[in-house]
Design an enzyme around this catalytic site. Structure first.
Site, PDB file in Angstrom:
ATOM      1  N   ARG A  46       0.519  -1.525  -0.136  1.00  0.00           N
ATOM      2  CA  ARG A  46       0.116  -0.542  -0.129  1.00  0.00           C
ATOM      3  C   ARG A  46       0.825   1.085  -0.120  1.00  0.00           C
ATOM      4  O   ARG A  46       1.189   1.539   1.393  1.00  0.00           O
ATOM      5  CB  ARG A  46      -0.820  -0.124   1.022  1.00  0.00           C
ATOM      6  CG  ARG A  46      -1.993   1.483   1.276  1.00  0.00           C
ATOM      7  CD  ARG A  46      -2.963   0.511   2.266  1.00  0.00           C
ATOM      8  NE  ARG A  46      -3.922   2.352   3.100  1.00  0.00           N
ATOM      9  CZ  ARG A  46      -3.793   3.124   3.237  1.00  0.00           C
ATOM     10  NH1 ARG A  46      -2.372   2.762   3.767  1.00  0.00           N
ATOM     11  NH2 ARG A  46      -4.234   4.140   3.835  1.00  0.00           N
ATOM     12  N   SER A 117     -13.097  -3.462   1.008  1.00  0.00           N
ATOM     13  CA  SER A 117     -13.183  -2.749   1.887  1.00  0.00           C
ATOM     14  C   SER A 117     -14.563  -2.839   2.034  1.00  0.00           C
ATOM     15  O   SER A 117     -15.380  -2.262   1.276  1.00  0.00           O
ATOM     16  CB  SER A 117     -13.104  -1.107   2.336  1.00  0.00           C
ATOM     17  OG  SER A 117     -11.402  -1.698   2.108  1.00  0.00           O
ATOM     18  N   LYS A 146      -4.402   5.935   7.539  1.00  0.00           N
ATOM     19  CA  LYS A 146      -5.237   6.476   6.784  1.00  0.00           C
ATOM     20  C   LYS A 146      -5.716   7.229   7.102  1.00  0.00           C
ATOM     21  O   LYS A 146      -6.863   8.179   7.804  1.00  0.00           O
ATOM     22  CB  LYS A 146      -5.975   4.960   6.876  1.00  0.00           C
ATOM     23  CG  LYS A 146      -7.521   5.691   5.359  1.00  0.00           C
ATOM     24  CD  LYS A 146      -7.942   3.853   5.353  1.00  0.00           C
ATOM     25  CE  LYS A 146      -9.333   4.750   4.797  1.00  0.00           C
ATOM     26  NZ  LYS A 146      -8.914   4.779   3.188  1.00  0.00           N
TER      27      LYS A 146
END
Ligand SMILES: Cc1ncc(COP(=O)(O)OP(=O)(O)O)c(N)n1
Ligand SMILES: Cc1nc(C(=O)O)sc1CCOP(=O)(O)O
Ligand SMILES: [Mg+2]
Length: 219
Positions: A46, A117, A146
């Protein structure tokens, strides 16, 4: 190659480590190696946030991390970037509600692992209908990893989804540590997904090992 079976997916989700270059205190390749030595079961690349690599540098960094995973038998999942996953022949892709449509991604990646998600029942059911192999549910606890994270819902969201009949492999994410992983598993998660608990630890090896012990002792 056939789609991954649900039970194999559940096992793979147990300690799911997510990382990019901006998350690490130490050299990222060393962090991943230590995390694998500590027993992680799945890895997601990521590369996001301020200072994240792009273009050729991102590709080359991903390839190095993928090589480490390949040597150690850990499936390599790419976050968001479907084209990168295809270029690298990665094991799978994880997408969220603001990313490419899950049905289109499933068509593009064939039998590779597809993670989606979900924050509520409707999103979980839509992910299943689109062909997800697992759902990532969060944030469970507050997270600093995040920028656009939603409000933390606590382990109750997992208990709720399971109570509504959602039996797809499910990994919990957001603020999870070795201290709270037990209650997340008790709520019905198949595994826990973490960034900072491993990537920011002084010893990613020990941090991964502690998570592994908590999660596997909870079986
Ligand atoms: C396992 C797992 N679960 C959830 C996410 C979050 O995906 P998304 O909502 O698309 O947010 P970004 O990670 O892209 O910022 C995830 N990456 N992995
Ligand atoms: C990548 C990600 N997704 C989330 C979600 O809620 O969907 S929370 C999150 C960050 C998880 O990092 P940490 O383990 O450091 O809290
Ligand atoms: Mg995303």
């Amino acid at each position: 190659m056939a789609r991954i079976a649900s039970e194999a997916m559940r096992e793979r989700l147990k300690v799911y480590f997510i990382m990019g270059s901006t998350n690490c205190k130490k050299q990222p390749l060393e962090v991943l190696t230590e995390a694998i030595d500590g027993g992680i079961t799945l890895f997601q690349f990521r590369e996001k946030g301020s200072g994240a690599l792009v273009g050729e540098q991102k590709y080359e960094f991903a390839r190095q991390l993928q090589n480490i995973c390949k040597k150690r038998g850990i499936p390599f999942i790419v976050n968001d970037d479907v084209e990168l996953a295809l270029a690298l022949d990665a094991d799978g892709v994880h997408i969220g509600q603001d990313d490419e449509d899950a049905r289109i991604v499933r068509e593009k990646i064939g039998d590779k692992i597809l993670g989606v998600s979900a924050h509520n029942l409707k999103e979980a059911q839509a992910a299943i209908a689109a062909g997800a192999d697992y759902i990532g549910v969060g944030p469970i606890y507050p997270t600093k990893s995040k920028e656009d994270a939603k409000k933390a819902q606590g382990p109750e969201i997992i208990r709720f989804l399971r109570g509504q009949g959602v039996d797809i492999p499910l990994v919990a994410i957001g603020g999870i540590t070795a201290e709270n992983a037990g209650e997340v598993m008790n709520a019905g998660a198949d595994g826990v997904s973490v960034i900072s608990a491993i990537a920011s630890a002084a010893s990613p090896f020990l941090a991964a090992k502690q998570l592994v012990q908590t999660v596997f002792n909870n079986d």
